[in-house]
Motif scaffolding. Structure first.
Motif, mmCIF file in Angstrom:
data_model
loop_
_atom_site.group_PDB
_atom_site.id
_atom_site.type_symbol
_atom_site.label_atom_id
_atom_site.label_comp_id
_atom_site.label_asym_id
_atom_site.label_seq_id
_atom_site.Cartn_x
_atom_site.Cartn_y
_atom_site.Cartn_z
ATOM 1 N N ALA A 100 36.604 38.853 37.736
ATOM 2 C CA ALA A 100 37.548 40.119 38.639
ATOM 3 C C ALA A 100 36.569 40.709 39.647
ATOM 4 O O ALA A 100 35.334 40.868 39.347
ATOM 5 N N LYS A 101 36.882 40.827 40.828
ATOM 6 C CA LYS A 101 36.355 41.200 42.196
ATOM 7 C C LYS A 101 36.402 42.659 42.374
ATOM 8 O O LYS A 101 37.445 43.228 42.015
ATOM 9 N N LEU A 102 35.706 43.233 43.350
ATOM 10 C CA LEU A 102 35.729 44.686 43.775
ATOM 11 C C LEU A 102 37.159 44.710 44.543
ATOM 12 O O LEU A 102 37.731 43.715 45.282
ATOM 13 N N GLY A 103 37.960 45.568 43.946
ATOM 14 C CA GLY A 103 39.305 46.038 44.542
ATOM 15 C C GLY A 103 40.325 45.489 43.462
ATOM 16 O O GLY A 103 41.448 45.813 43.918
ATOM 17 N N ASP A 104 40.001 44.564 42.772
ATOM 18 C CA ASP A 104 41.099 43.742 41.845
ATOM 19 C C ASP A 104 41.449 44.874 40.984
ATOM 20 O O ASP A 104 41.052 45.764 40.408
ATOM 21 N N TRP A 105 42.910 44.513 40.726
ATOM 22 C CA TRP A 105 43.747 45.385 39.604
ATOM 23 C C TRP A 105 43.371 44.278 38.427
ATOM 24 O O TRP A 105 43.960 43.227 38.331
ATOM 25 N N VAL A 106 42.987 45.120 37.360
ATOM 26 C CA VAL A 106 42.789 44.382 36.152
ATOM 27 C C VAL A 106 43.607 44.988 35.146
ATOM 28 O O VAL A 106 43.711 46.153 34.889
ATOM 29 N N GLU A 107 44.404 44.178 34.345
ATOM 30 C CA GLU A 107 45.258 44.795 33.429
ATOM 31 C C GLU A 107 45.231 43.654 32.039
ATOM 32 O O GLU A 107 44.856 42.599 32.161
ATOM 33 N N GLY A 108 45.886 44.316 31.046
ATOM 34 C CA GLY A 108 45.824 43.493 29.844
ATOM 35 C C GLY A 108 46.782 44.131 28.880
ATOM 36 O O GLY A 108 47.305 45.395 28.778
ATOM 37 N N THR A 109 47.035 43.263 27.799
ATOM 38 C CA THR A 109 48.069 43.690 26.756
ATOM 39 C C THR A 109 47.495 43.291 25.436
ATOM 40 O O THR A 109 46.684 42.095 25.329
ATOM 41 N N ALA A 110 47.969 43.906 24.197
ATOM 42 C CA ALA A 110 47.397 43.284 23.022
ATOM 43 C C ALA A 110 48.511 43.748 22.024
ATOM 44 O O ALA A 110 49.125 44.524 22.015
ATOM 45 N N THR A 111 48.096 42.985 20.676
ATOM 46 C CA THR A 111 48.943 43.108 19.668
ATOM 47 C C THR A 111 48.112 43.080 18.397
ATOM 48 O O THR A 111 47.134 42.441 18.210
ATOM 49 N N ALA A 112 48.603 44.160 17.529
ATOM 50 C CA ALA A 112 47.654 44.235 16.352
ATOM 51 C C ALA A 112 48.605 44.069 15.119
ATOM 52 O O ALA A 112 49.855 44.333 15.173
ATOM 53 N N HIS A 113 47.839 43.677 14.120
ATOM 54 C CA HIS A 113 48.440 43.228 12.794
ATOM 55 C C HIS A 113 47.677 43.749 11.631
ATOM 56 O O HIS A 113 46.324 43.886 11.730
ATOM 57 N N SER A 114 48.241 44.190 10.404
ATOM 58 C CA SER A 114 47.488 45.114 9.534
ATOM 59 C C SER A 114 46.863 43.626 8.820
ATOM 60 O O SER A 114 47.434 42.601 8.521
ATOM 61 N N ALA A 115 45.374 43.997 8.727
ATOM 62 C CA ALA A 115 44.696 42.916 7.520
ATOM 63 C C ALA A 115 44.626 43.435 6.165
ATOM 64 O O ALA A 115 43.744 42.583 5.242
#
Length: 147
Positions: A100-115
């Motif tokens: 990821a470089k200067l000025g980039d938009w970084v995004e993410g998603t995640a999923t959780a589950h009970s263990a």
């Protein structure tokens, strides 16, 4: 500790994509590394940030520590969908797959589950545009509040 939100000036500098709003945080650590943003589309929360000069390493790319900080915050968002705070990160694993470089938009998603036994496993991905930057997984432990 008082919850804080990004100022108009910080939001303008980060120039988040349409639909993203600043997160409210009561974490000084998250605050110092932000501003961070989020949006919800159906059942999916996305979080993101704009790579700023303070996030850059000596090689000119977004520092892995910033990506891991973002991953931890992003993964915790998914945990909040399945349990109430407080909870802590027990383990965090991050696979760095691209820059990821200067000025980039970084995004993410995640999923959780009970263990079970108050543990929650979480997996997510972080990208810039259509390029995968990192995959992250974690184990969180939820605690009951004392009365």
């Amino acid at each position: 500790m008082k919850s804080r939100i990004a100022t108009d000036e910080m939001i303008a500098a980060a120039n988040p994509p349409e639909g993203y709003g600043p997160i409210v945080s009561n974490s000084n650590f998250a605050w110092e590394n932000g501003p961070l943003f989020e949006k919800r589309a159906g059942d999916v929360w996305s979080r993101g940030f704009r790579v700023a000069e303070r996030h850059i390493n000596a090689g000119g790319m977004c520092h892995g520590g910033m990506l891991m900080t973002f991953a931890d915050i992003m993964l915790a968002t998914a945990v909040m969908e399945v349990t109430d705070p407080p909870f802590v990160t027990v383990r965090l694993t991050t696979d760095f797959l691209g820059p990821a470089k200067l000025g980039d938009w970084v995004e993410g998603t995640a999923t959780a589950h009970s263990a079970g036994d108050g543990l929650f496993s979480v997996a997510g991905s972080i990208w810039v545009g259509d390029k995968l930057v990192a995959d992250a997984s974690a184990l969180f432990k939820a605690f009951q509040r004392k009365s």
